[in-house]
Design a protein around this motif. Sequence first.
Motif, short mmCIF file in Angstrom:
data_model
loop_
_atom_site.label_atom_id
_atom_site.label_comp_id
_atom_site.label_asym_id
_atom_site.label_seq_id
_atom_site.Cartn_x
_atom_site.Cartn_y
_atom_site.Cartn_z
N GLU A 131 83.72 11.81 -15.72
CA GLU A 131 83.93 11.37 -17.09
C GLU A 131 83.64 12.50 -18.08
O GLU A 131 84.36 12.67 -19.07
N ALA A 132 82.58 13.25 -17.82
CA ALA A 132 82.23 14.35 -18.73
C ALA A 132 83.31 15.42 -18.76
O ALA A 132 83.73 15.87 -19.83
N GLU A 133 83.78 15.82 -17.58
CA GLU A 133 84.79 16.88 -17.54
C GLU A 133 86.11 16.42 -18.11
O GLU A 133 86.86 17.21 -18.69
N GLN A 134 86.42 15.12 -17.98
CA GLN A 134 87.64 14.60 -18.59
C GLN A 134 87.60 14.76 -20.11
O GLN A 134 88.64 14.97 -20.75
N ALA A 135 86.41 14.69 -20.69
CA ALA A 135 86.24 14.86 -22.13
C ALA A 135 85.99 16.31 -22.53
O ALA A 135 85.83 16.60 -23.71
N GLY A 136 85.95 17.21 -21.56
CA GLY A 136 85.74 18.62 -21.88
C GLY A 136 84.29 19.04 -21.96
O GLY A 136 83.99 20.13 -22.45
N VAL A 137 83.36 18.22 -21.49
CA VAL A 137 81.95 18.60 -21.47
C VAL A 137 81.70 19.42 -20.20
O VAL A 137 82.03 18.97 -19.09
N PRO A 138 81.13 20.62 -20.32
CA PRO A 138 80.93 21.49 -19.15
C PRO A 138 79.76 21.01 -18.28
O PRO A 138 78.64 21.51 -18.37
N TRP A 139 80.04 20.06 -17.41
CA TRP A 139 78.99 19.37 -16.66
C TRP A 139 78.13 20.31 -15.84
O TRP A 139 76.89 20.27 -15.91
N ASP A 140 78.75 21.15 -15.04
CA ASP A 140 77.98 22.02 -14.14
C ASP A 140 77.09 22.96 -14.93
O ASP A 140 75.95 23.25 -14.52
N ALA A 141 77.57 23.47 -16.06
CA ALA A 141 76.75 24.35 -16.89
C ALA A 141 75.54 23.61 -17.44
O ALA A 141 74.44 24.16 -17.52
N CYS A 142 75.74 22.33 -17.80
CA CYS A 142 74.63 21.53 -18.32
C CYS A 142 73.58 21.26 -17.24
O CYS A 142 72.37 21.39 -17.48
N VAL A 143 74.04 20.88 -16.05
CA VAL A 143 73.10 20.60 -14.96
C VAL A 143 72.31 21.86 -14.61
O VAL A 143 71.11 21.81 -14.33
N GLU A 144 72.97 23.00 -14.63
CA GLU A 144 72.30 24.27 -14.32
C GLU A 144 71.29 24.64 -15.39
O GLU A 144 70.18 25.12 -15.09
N GLU A 171 74.03 11.50 -7.89
CA GLU A 171 74.44 12.63 -7.07
C GLU A 171 74.95 13.80 -7.91
O GLU A 171 74.72 14.97 -7.58
N ASP A 172 75.63 13.50 -9.02
CA ASP A 172 76.20 14.57 -9.85
C ASP A 172 75.12 15.40 -10.55
O ASP A 172 75.41 16.48 -11.06
N MET A 173 73.89 14.90 -10.59
CA MET A 173 72.80 15.64 -11.22
C MET A 173 72.14 16.64 -10.26
O MET A 173 71.20 17.33 -10.64
N ALA A 174 72.64 16.72 -9.04
CA ALA A 174 72.19 17.75 -8.09
C ALA A 174 70.68 17.76 -7.88
O ALA A 174 70.05 18.81 -7.79
N GLY A 175 70.08 16.57 -7.82
CA GLY A 175 68.66 16.48 -7.53
C GLY A 175 67.75 16.53 -8.74
O GLY A 175 66.53 16.34 -8.60
N LYS A 176 68.27 16.77 -9.91
CA LYS A 176 67.43 16.80 -11.11
C LYS A 176 67.17 15.38 -11.61
O LYS A 176 67.98 14.47 -11.40
N PRO A 177 66.05 15.16 -12.28
CA PRO A 177 65.70 13.81 -12.72
C PRO A 177 66.69 13.26 -13.75
O PRO A 177 67.31 14.02 -14.51
N ILE A 178 66.78 11.93 -13.78
CA ILE A 178 67.57 11.28 -14.82
C ILE A 178 66.72 10.23 -15.51
O ILE A 178 65.87 9.58 -14.91
#
Length: 310
Positions: A131-144, A171-178
Amino acid sequence: MAARLTLPRTAAWVWHGEPRSIFGLDAVFVRCASGISELAPSGFSYADNFRAWMRARGPAVIPWSWFGPPHNADGVASADALAAIAPGQRVYVVEVGPETPPAQVAAFAARLRQREPIAALGFSTWPTRAEAEQAGVPWDACVEAFDFGLPQVCTPAQRELLVREDSPVVEDMAGKPIHVAVFPDADPGWVESARLGVADHAGASGFSVEQSSFSAWRRQLGALGEDRQELPPPPAPLPQRPPQDPAAVRDPASHETLTPVQFDEPGELALLANRILAVVQARLDNGGKLTDDDLVTEIEDVLRDNASGP
């Protein structure tokens, strides 16, 4: 990364609401800026309102800011603005806008860590990478770049993604807390999302104190944070007008199901649209029609409620 990540189990979000009681909740996320600006387009001062909340609620207040389009996307300047408005905080949160350059996300986080080296940094946006990438939000950069995420679980469909055993929200948060952000006015089943956030993750928070329903869901969310098994009851639903004749009653399995609206900006506009959809869907589920006068009245109430703030 922050030396120790400590997040509130329960909280509420503030867009432009003035200080008030948050009794039963651990914290409140208060907007303080948009990019490098302290002001909303209307001239309302997010920074002044944040300072008012700080005077009223002190350490229970956590600053959040919008970062990226449609506001300024200069990472260094935006981080400097946030640190200047809210210096010395232990937690900072930003909502990342669509089409924010990944390099600027990294620059923002790096600069804020220079300014506030022991603070935990969180980002909030759509709940999944897709959903984030569909809207143009750079998901992987944010998680990193950030220490934790605050996925916005607005709709029943997004809630279903959260509670799945193989949840992409997790799972998309790559182990980081939510920390799960819920929208009670847009999802009648929001308690399920909040309960999971409190029990299995870093907590849950509701959007927002400006909604007329705040006093009701504040008590319910607070009860979840206290591990109370019995939650306070939600407000009683308005009585449904009986159909004019038996032929007007439809098979519940045959009524229409509305599709949540997608917006380029998660947040206030998306909340308003999905609140209206929730009202309409509830009317259809109870055998009503789109032409019912009562439905029009309920939608007018939602619009009036939304227009009450700056």
